[in-house]
Scaffold this active site. Structure first.
Site, mmCIF file in Angstrom:
data_model
loop_
_atom_site.group_PDB
_atom_site.id
_atom_site.type_symbol
_atom_site.label_atom_id
_atom_site.label_comp_id
_atom_site.label_asym_id
_atom_site.label_seq_id
_atom_site.Cartn_x
_atom_site.Cartn_y
_atom_site.Cartn_z
ATOM 1 N N LYS A 37 26.925 -23.390 -5.907
ATOM 2 C CA LYS A 37 25.962 -23.240 -4.803
ATOM 3 C C LYS A 37 24.952 -22.082 -5.105
ATOM 4 C CE LYS A 37 28.587 -25.421 -1.348
ATOM 5 N NZ LYS A 37 29.749 -25.164 -0.158
ATOM 6 N N SER A 47 28.929 -21.464 3.443
ATOM 7 C CA SER A 47 29.176 -22.401 2.507
ATOM 8 C C SER A 47 28.840 -23.721 2.815
ATOM 9 C CB SER A 47 30.684 -22.233 1.854
ATOM 10 O OG SER A 47 30.912 -22.687 0.659
ATOM 11 N N SER A 82 32.346 -24.198 -4.666
ATOM 12 C CA SER A 82 31.148 -23.941 -3.978
ATOM 13 C C SER A 82 30.424 -22.811 -4.710
ATOM 14 C CB SER A 82 31.721 -23.332 -2.705
ATOM 15 O OG SER A 82 32.046 -24.568 -1.904
#
Length: 367
Positions: A37, A94, A34
């Site tokens: 991102k 997230s 993540s």
């Protein structure tokens, strides 16, 4: 002096001075989970700044975006979600689905894959040479890779380029629509430790392990760091906190040269003066280990003699500072004052000096 990290890869940057404090497997492309991102967020921030997207704009949710598992905002195809909610959903929660919604809205061809290709090109333009994106959120996929050095470069860009959005990364919780009470807390463990941490993003998959892109500010200093490949949430938390503590307590800023104060002289060719002072244009503040002695090794590098005329402030040399256990630091030195070109008498003197040097040194070898 170096920090003995348990992470598979790590990178620590003192943002204020640009000093790299720690680099371990920093250029190795690894699954970023993540943490990738952050690139989707950077592209979204650019689109908002350029007017291609607005915070109040509502974006549709495709079946593809809805299909993502893992950490999500629990969006469905009936939703039309404000961009600001999607940004908070990515930063704090997230949300894999939120990333896909943003991606499809900004993609050159309307697909997440197309957006990933755009992300890769944009990353290269930002100097991120070891990043390839296959999706918008770090979902495990072959070829989706970033280095920890690239993640630090990206974090630095977010902090520097978008100060209006950076405070979002310090939010510890965000409730979207009340539909996901189990997913309202920011996973960044440093935000509540009182150590100056104010961002940026955690990441975890089975392949990637536990990682964190973090930043903390204490006084006038800001540190950006990335760790990847740790074994547990607890290890990630403890390792990250230890890095922040080490970065601020084991290094201190020191002024090694003052603005407009000569640190050396450069020989001048065919000028009214035979030399000119070399000065920094501004105070040279560098980061040094607190236990290092005050006699830091340094040298001045320039190609000389420098031909006149010379302008005041003209870049002439580099001061190369070599602190113990840290990469060398290079800073530009400029001419202290102007040196006009010499007249006829200077030319005669220079010619005589050259003839004398040839006489002393002997004729050069004939070819």
């Amino acid at each position: 002096m170096a920090f003995d990290t348990q992470a598979r890869a790590a990178y620590v940057l003192d943002q204020s001075t640009g000093t790299v404090l720690l680099s371990k497997n920093a250029e190795e492309p690894l699954p970023p989970a993540s943490m990738s991102k952050l690139m989707t967020l950077y592209v979204a921030f650019e689109a908002i700044r350029d007017g291609r997207l607005t915070l109040d704009e509502r974006l549709p949710v495709s079946s593809h975006a809805m299909s993502y598992g893992g950490s999500t905002m629990f969006l469905d195809t009936q939703d039309k979600v404000r961009v600001e909610d999607l940004l908070r959903g990515i930063i704090v929660l997230s949300g894999n689905d939120a990333c896909a919604v943003i991606a499809e809205a900004l993609s050159p061809d309307g697909t997440e894959a197309g957006f990933a290709r755009y992300m890769t090109r944009r990353a290269q333009q930002l100097g991120m040479e070891h990043s390839t994106f296959m999706n918008s959120n770090g979902w495990p996929q072959a070829g989706h890779r970033m280095s920890v050095q690239d993640l630090a470069i990206l974090a630095n860009h977010i902090i520097t380029d978008f100060p209006e959005f950076y405070p979002l990364f310090a939010e510890t919780e965000y409730e979207f629509d009340g539909r996901a009470p189990s997913n309202v807390n920011n996973r960044n463990p440093l935000l509540t430790m009182g150590i100056g941490a104010d961002g940026l993003k955690t990441g975890h998959t089975q392949e990637a392990g536990y990682g964190l892109v973090g930043s903390a500010r204490q006084g006038d200093r800001r540190v950006i760091f990335v760790v990847s490949g740790l074994n547990s949430e607890r290890q990630r938390s403890e390792e990250s906190a230890a890095i922040v503590n080490w970065s601020f307590r084991q290094f201190a800023e020191k002024t090694v040269a003052h603005a407009n104060t000569p640190v050396a002289e450069a020989e001048v060719w065919m000028g009214r003066e035979q030399s000119v002072g070399l000065v920094p244009a501004e105070d040279l503040v560098v980061l040094l280990p607190v236990l290092s002695d005050d006699n830091v090794e340094a040298e001045v590098v320039y190609r000389g003699p420098v031909e006149a005329p010379i302008q005041q402030g003209q870049e002439l040399a580099e001061l190369v500072i070599k602190p113990q256990d840290l990469p060398e630091i290079r800073r530009t030195l400029v001419a202290e004052h102007a040196v006009p070109k010499g007249g006829f008498g200077i030319k005669v003197r220079t010619a005589a000096e050259q003839l004398f040097k040839r006489f002393i040194n002997g004729p050069s070898d004939a070819s």
